[in-house]
Design an enzyme around this catalytic site. Structure first.
Site, PDB file in Angstrom:
ATOM      1  N   CYS A   2       0.887  -1.169   0.000  1.00  0.00           N
ATOM      2  CA  CYS A   2       0.000   0.000   0.000  1.00  0.00           C
ATOM      3  C   CYS A   2       0.919   1.211   0.000  1.00  0.00           C
ATOM      4  O   CYS A   2       2.124   1.088   0.186  1.00  0.00           O
ATOM      5  CB  CYS A   2      -0.840   0.060   1.273  1.00  0.00           C
ATOM      6  SG  CYS A   2      -1.907  -1.367   1.500  1.00  0.00           S
ATOM      7  N   ARG A  27       1.438   1.659  -6.016  1.00  0.00           N
ATOM      8  CA  ARG A  27       1.548   0.722  -4.889  1.00  0.00           C
ATOM      9  C   ARG A  27       0.209   0.085  -4.522  1.00  0.00           C
ATOM     10  O   ARG A  27       0.141  -0.780  -3.650  1.00  0.00           O
ATOM     11  CB  ARG A  27       2.091   1.451  -3.651  1.00  0.00           C
ATOM     12  CG  ARG A  27       3.477   2.026  -3.846  1.00  0.00           C
ATOM     13  CD  ARG A  27       3.933   2.712  -2.582  1.00  0.00           C
ATOM     14  NE  ARG A  27       4.152   1.772  -1.499  1.00  0.00           N
ATOM     15  CZ  ARG A  27       5.271   1.098  -1.295  1.00  0.00           C
ATOM     16  NH1 ARG A  27       6.291   1.263  -2.110  1.00  0.00           N
ATOM     17  NH2 ARG A  27       5.381   0.262  -0.287  1.00  0.00           N
ATOM     18  N   TRP A  74      -3.726  -1.589  -1.299  1.00  0.00           N
ATOM     19  CA  TRP A  74      -3.652  -2.845  -2.056  1.00  0.00           C
ATOM     20  C   TRP A  74      -4.047  -3.920  -1.056  1.00  0.00           C
ATOM     21  O   TRP A  74      -3.284  -4.245  -0.150  1.00  0.00           O
ATOM     22  CB  TRP A  74      -2.229  -3.058  -2.568  1.00  0.00           C
ATOM     23  CG  TRP A  74      -2.089  -4.285  -3.393  1.00  0.00           C
ATOM     24  CD1 TRP A  74      -1.538  -5.485  -3.014  1.00  0.00           C
ATOM     25  CD2 TRP A  74      -2.506  -4.454  -4.743  1.00  0.00           C
ATOM     26  NE1 TRP A  74      -1.596  -6.360  -4.059  1.00  0.00           N
ATOM     27  CE2 TRP A  74      -2.180  -5.762  -5.131  1.00  0.00           C
ATOM     28  CE3 TRP A  74      -3.141  -3.618  -5.662  1.00  0.00           C
ATOM     29  CZ2 TRP A  74      -2.462  -6.259  -6.400  1.00  0.00           C
ATOM     30  CZ3 TRP A  74      -3.406  -4.114  -6.930  1.00  0.00           C
ATOM     31  CH2 TRP A  74      -3.072  -5.418  -7.283  1.00  0.00           C
ATOM     32  N   ASN A 100       0.927   0.449   6.073  1.00  0.00           N
ATOM     33  CA  ASN A 100       1.340  -0.413   4.968  1.00  0.00           C
ATOM     34  C   ASN A 100       2.085  -1.585   5.584  1.00  0.00           C
ATOM     35  O   ASN A 100       3.013  -1.379   6.365  1.00  0.00           O
ATOM     36  CB  ASN A 100       2.263   0.361   4.017  1.00  0.00           C
ATOM     37  CG  ASN A 100       2.986  -0.554   3.053  1.00  0.00           C
ATOM     38  OD1 ASN A 100       2.442  -1.560   2.622  1.00  0.00           O
ATOM     39  ND2 ASN A 100       4.219  -0.205   2.719  1.00  0.00           N
ATOM     40  N   GLY A 101       1.661  -2.821   5.247  1.00  0.00           N
ATOM     41  CA  GLY A 101       2.324  -4.000   5.803  1.00  0.00           C
ATOM     42  C   GLY A 101       1.288  -5.017   6.233  1.00  0.00           C
ATOM     43  O   GLY A 101       0.127  -4.941   5.827  1.00  0.00           O
ATOM     44  N   GLU A 470       9.637 -19.917 -19.388  1.00  0.00           N
ATOM     45  CA  GLU A 470       9.389 -18.541 -18.935  1.00  0.00           C
ATOM     46  C   GLU A 470      10.493 -17.592 -19.438  1.00  0.00           C
ATOM     47  O   GLU A 470      10.210 -16.464 -19.852  1.00  0.00           O
ATOM     48  CB  GLU A 470       9.287 -18.514 -17.398  1.00  0.00           C
ATOM     49  CG  GLU A 470       9.127 -17.148 -16.772  1.00  0.00           C
ATOM     50  CD  GLU A 470       7.899 -16.367 -17.240  1.00  0.00           C
ATOM     51  OE1 GLU A 470       7.034 -16.943 -17.915  1.00  0.00           O
ATOM     52  OE2 GLU A 470       7.837 -15.165 -16.947  1.00  0.00           O
ATOM     53  N   LYS A 474       9.587 -14.365 -21.713  1.00  0.00           N
ATOM     54  CA  LYS A 474       9.934 -13.003 -21.291  1.00  0.00           C
ATOM     55  C   LYS A 474      10.730 -12.314 -22.394  1.00  0.00           C
ATOM     56  O   LYS A 474      10.492 -11.176 -22.725  1.00  0.00           O
ATOM     57  CB  LYS A 474      10.757 -13.090 -19.998  1.00  0.00           C
ATOM     58  CG  LYS A 474      10.561 -12.018 -19.020  1.00  0.00           C
ATOM     59  CD  LYS A 474       9.318 -12.080 -18.172  1.00  0.00           C
ATOM     60  CE  LYS A 474       8.079 -12.511 -18.820  1.00  0.00           C
ATOM     61  NZ  LYS A 474       6.918 -12.702 -18.028  1.00  0.00           N
ATOM     62  N   GLU A 477       8.513 -11.547 -25.577  1.00  0.00           N
ATOM     63  CA  GLU A 477       7.454 -10.533 -25.484  1.00  0.00           C
ATOM     64  C   GLU A 477       7.996  -9.110 -25.369  1.00  0.00           C
ATOM     65  O   GLU A 477       7.352  -8.184 -25.841  1.00  0.00           O
ATOM     66  CB  GLU A 477       6.445 -10.843 -24.377  1.00  0.00           C
ATOM     67  CG  GLU A 477       6.957 -10.714 -22.975  1.00  0.00           C
ATOM     68  CD  GLU A 477       5.904 -11.095 -21.937  1.00  0.00           C
ATOM     69  OE1 GLU A 477       4.718 -10.807 -22.133  1.00  0.00           O
ATOM     70  OE2 GLU A 477       6.288 -11.682 -20.902  1.00  0.00           O
ATOM     71  N   HIS A 493      15.594 -34.131 -30.293  1.00  0.00           N
ATOM     72  CA  HIS A 493      14.480 -34.715 -31.047  1.00  0.00           C
ATOM     73  C   HIS A 493      13.947 -33.763 -32.102  1.00  0.00           C
ATOM     74  O   HIS A 493      12.827 -33.937 -32.579  1.00  0.00           O
ATOM     75  CB  HIS A 493      13.360 -35.140 -30.083  1.00  0.00           C
ATOM     76  CG  HIS A 493      13.783 -36.219 -29.130  1.00  0.00           C
ATOM     77  ND1 HIS A 493      14.073 -37.509 -29.542  1.00  0.00           N
ATOM     78  CD2 HIS A 493      14.015 -36.195 -27.789  1.00  0.00           C
ATOM     79  CE1 HIS A 493      14.443 -38.236 -28.499  1.00  0.00           C
ATOM     80  NE2 HIS A 493      14.424 -37.456 -27.418  1.00  0.00           N
ATOM     81  N   LYS A 592      -1.952  -6.123 -20.119  1.00  0.00           N
ATOM     82  CA  LYS A 592      -1.660  -6.699 -18.795  1.00  0.00           C
ATOM     83  C   LYS A 592      -2.705  -7.729 -18.403  1.00  0.00           C
ATOM     84  O   LYS A 592      -2.404  -8.721 -17.770  1.00  0.00           O
ATOM     85  CB  LYS A 592      -1.626  -5.556 -17.764  1.00  0.00           C
ATOM     86  CG  LYS A 592      -1.184  -5.982 -16.374  1.00  0.00           C
ATOM     87  CD  LYS A 592       0.294  -6.305 -16.340  1.00  0.00           C
ATOM     88  CE  LYS A 592       0.752  -6.893 -15.035  1.00  0.00           C
ATOM     89  NZ  LYS A 592       1.994  -7.674 -15.191  1.00  0.00           N
TER      90      LYS A 592
HETATM   91  C1  F6R Z   1       3.635 -12.648 -19.633  1.00  0.00           C
HETATM   92  C2  F6R Z   1       2.327 -12.353 -19.114  1.00  0.00           C
HETATM   93  C3  F6R Z   1       1.160 -13.143 -19.585  1.00  0.00           C
HETATM   94  C4  F6R Z   1       0.251 -13.493 -18.404  1.00  0.00           C
HETATM   95  C5  F6R Z   1      -1.029 -14.184 -18.897  1.00  0.00           C
HETATM   96  C6  F6R Z   1      -1.910 -14.610 -17.740  1.00  0.00           C
HETATM   97  O1  F6R Z   1       4.602 -11.805 -19.086  1.00  0.00           O
HETATM   98  O2  F6R Z   1       2.180 -11.481 -18.308  1.00  0.00           O
HETATM   99  O3  F6R Z   1       1.574 -14.298 -20.243  1.00  0.00           O
HETATM  100  O4  F6R Z   1       0.947 -14.331 -17.546  1.00  0.00           O
HETATM  101  O5  F6R Z   1      -1.752 -13.318 -19.724  1.00  0.00           O
HETATM  102  O6  F6R Z   1      -2.244 -13.536 -16.934  1.00  0.00           O
HETATM  103  P1  F6R Z   1      -2.798 -13.738 -15.465  1.00  0.00           P
HETATM  104  O7  F6R Z   1      -1.719 -14.286 -14.625  1.00  0.00           O
HETATM  105  O8  F6R Z   1      -3.241 -12.369 -15.048  1.00  0.00           O
HETATM  106  O9  F6R Z   1      -3.951 -14.688 -15.581  1.00  0.00           O
END
Ligand code: F6R
Length: 597
Positions: A2, A27, A74, A100-101, A470, A474, A477, A493, A592
């Site tokens: 927060c 935050r 948050w 916050n905490g 992963e 990363k 993307e 393979h 996001k």
């Molecule tokens: C990659 C990324 C996406 C999410 C995916 C699921 O960096 O952010 O691949 O992981 O869209 O999102 P959540 O976790 O919000 O269901």
């Protein structure tokens, strides 16, 4: 996570507080509130983003007051609501508090205060603090003594600030949550993070753990836990208001990568007991079914789910992970003994939501492992396990993946029999080990060497297989470079045909078991085809002999190594994208939260 803010001085406190809160919205943004003092306390708070509070605030009426505190929330205890928004007050409106905490012993304090006749207005852990202060005032203590007495009773992490009706003084304290004081020409400031007041002053005092501060129009006094005055060290911040929300980092993604030690500590706080080897997940107290376990998730969260399923299977619990978009209860057997776990940072991903709804309809017991209290997934599922990473602004998931790894490790302990001592010891060390990686990583050099490569490959086995996936996700993307992750044994393979001297292979080789040694053999196959090899390793095998570069991770077991190795790959992805000048926080075509199927 927060954000808290406070101000006392010659300007209108309300303007400074609202400005401050807008600088802290990264935050948390599920509710906001302010309390103005030096008169009767005026407390205004509202569910939703800061704009929702501002739209109902009688700002003109609040002008002319010289001190106050504010909060942007948050949620951790209790969903977003007006009642759960901070500031919280005591029964008589004598004191208002922002925090916050996480207060770990809040339940026993709440029981004690309730037995004393106190009525609670919220479900938060924070509300115990104003009531403890109120009780101390009734016992005849002066405000500062009452504040200190209350803080002495709480356990856990806190940055707390309090204002008292009729007083111009702000009292504050911190332990394991950030709190910075600002020394301005027009007054004194406090905040979780300097962006809240950087436009007014760049002179700051970072409060240390266990310290208290008293801010009045005349002075700032810092004291230690015994009340002895401490000479504060005033530092000058080198970045300006423009960099503010990112705390001086170029991008939210880099900031969030660096927040991982804190996020992981927050995820663990109050949930593990090293002495007894117990893992306590209060949110899952009522959980009944435990097997088989089916994980549903997308993208990065799916990689965390693969990690969670491996962990459960290794602990004797049948578990599988499914891409949520491929999951269907028509084709996958599900009944009332099945536990379906939706792993979703946002709690809003449409594919995951559909899978969870189907699982619920099929009679499964469901758990959402999510970062967002009150999200759709948390509401859809029978139970919600919060990963407590704090808000993640960068589109690429970083700290939430690490927090998912840790939360799923805790879940695996909760769902399986056997001793948890080793796991708990590992988890205890992980935040510091992540810090070590952040402090020592050579990822910028690796990025400089390979940013222009045709393609990147990532290989790993067992717990490092999801990390390989992963690492590739990363990189692709945010850098828009071609990248693929493979189970190390699969390379021969087919994908080996793609390996050339222009395609760096990142090999995740940690531990000293059969899996690690087999991966070393795969590295030799790659090296024999002239591909550059970057070994991400804890040095327990001789992989370094076959590698062109090494990214070191601290020695740990497979769980710790999967967290730290991933941090190295996050940094590589970030620095490659940085060199290529990409839009790192908002990569093209991506969002996001993906709320369409
Ligand atoms: C990659 C990324 C996406 C999410 C995916 C699921 O960096 O952010 O691949 O992981 O869209 O999102 P959540 O976790 O919000 O269901």
């Amino acid at each position: 996570m927060c954000g808290i803010v406070g101000y006392v001085g010659s300007n209108d406190a309300i303007d400074v507080l609202l400005n401050g809160l807008s600088g802290l919205e990264y935050r948390g943004y599920d509710s906001a509130g302010v309390a103005l003092a030096n008169g009767t306390l005026a407390v205004h708070k509202r569910e939703g983003e800061l704009a929702a509070l501002e739209s109902t605030l009688p700002t003109a009426e609040l002008r002319g007051r010289s001190n106050g505190i504010g909060h942007t929330r948050w949620s951790t205890h209790g969903p977003p609501s007006d009642a759960n928004a901070h500031p919280h007050t005591d029964d008589e409106g004598r004191v208002a508090v922002v925090h916050n905490g996480i207060i770990e012993n809040y339940q026993s304090l709440r029981d004690e205060l309730t037995a004393d006749g106190v009525t609670f207005e919220s479900e938060t852990d924070t509300e115990v603090v104003p009531h403890l202060i109120g009780r101390a005032l009734e016992e005849g203590m002066a405000p500062e003594t009452a504040f200190r007495a209350a803080i002495d009773r709480i356990e856990g992490s806190y940055a707390v600030a309090a204002v008292f009706a009729g007083s111009e003084t702000i009292h504050a304290a911190r332990r394991a949550s950030p709190l910075v004081l600002g020394i301005g020409d027009d007054g004194y400031y406090l905040a979780s993070d300097a962006p809240a007041f950087i436009e007014y002053t760049d002179r700051v005092v970072y409060l240390e753990d266990g310290e208290f501060a008293r801010l009045s129009p005349e002075e700032v006094v810092v004291t230690d836990s015994s009340g002895t005055v401490v000479e504060p060290s005033v530092e000058t911040i080198e970045w300006d208001a423009e960099d503010a929300g990112k705390s001086g980092y170029d991008h939210y993604m880099l900031k969030e990568i660096h927040e991982q030690p804190t996020a992981l500590r927050q995820c663990l706080r109050g949930r593990v007991d090293e002495l007894t080897g117990t893992v306590t997940l209060e949110e899952l107290d009522a959980l009944e079914s435990s097997s088989p376990v089916q994980f549903v998730a997308c993208g990065t969260s799916y990689h965390a789910a693969l990690f969670g399923a491996t962990l459960l299977r290794d602990r004797g619990v049948p578990a599988q992970s499914f891409l949520a978009s491929e999951y269907s209860t028509d084709r996958i057997p599900v009944d009332s003994s099945t536990l379906v776990v939706g792993v979703t940072q946002s709690g809003e991903t449409a594919d995951t939501m559909r899978a969870l709804r189907e699982a619920n309809r099929a009679g499964a017991e469901t758990v959402a492992v999510t970062n967002v209290v009150g999200s759709s997934a948390a509401r859809e599922c029978d139970h919600a396990l919060y990963i407590r990473a704090g808000p993640e602004i960068g589109v690429a998931a970083t700290k939430t993946f690490a927090s998912q790894q840790v939360a799923l490790t805790l879940l695996a302990c909760r769902l399986s029999d056997g001793s948890n001592h080793d796991v708990i010891r590992t988890l205890r060390d992980v935040p510091d080990q992540v810090q070590t990686v952040l402090d020592t990583s050579q990822a910028t050099e690796i990025a400089a060497e390979y940013a222009e490569s045709d393609a990147f490959f990532f290989i790993g086995r067992g717990y490092q297989y999801p990390v390989a996936l992963e690492g590739a996700l990363k990189l692709k993307e945010i850098s828009y470079r071609h990248a693929e992750g493979f189970a190390a044994g699969e390379l021969k393979h087919g994908p080996l045909a793609l390996v050339t001297e222009e395609t760096p292979v990142f090999a995740l080789v940690t531990g000293d078991d059969e899996r690690a040694h087999k991966t070393v053999s795969n590295v030799k196959e790659v090296e024999a085809r002239d591909a550059p090899v970057v070994a991400v390793t804890d040095g327990q095998t001789d992989v370094e002999r076959y590698a062109d570069h090494v990214l070191e991770v601290p020695a740990s077991n497979e769980i710790g190594a999967a967290v730290t190795a991933n941090v190295q790959l996050q940094l590589v992805a970030y620095w490659v994208a940085h060199r290529l000048g990409r839009s790192i926080d908002k990569p093209r075509h991506l969002a996001k939260s993906v709320t369409v199927e």
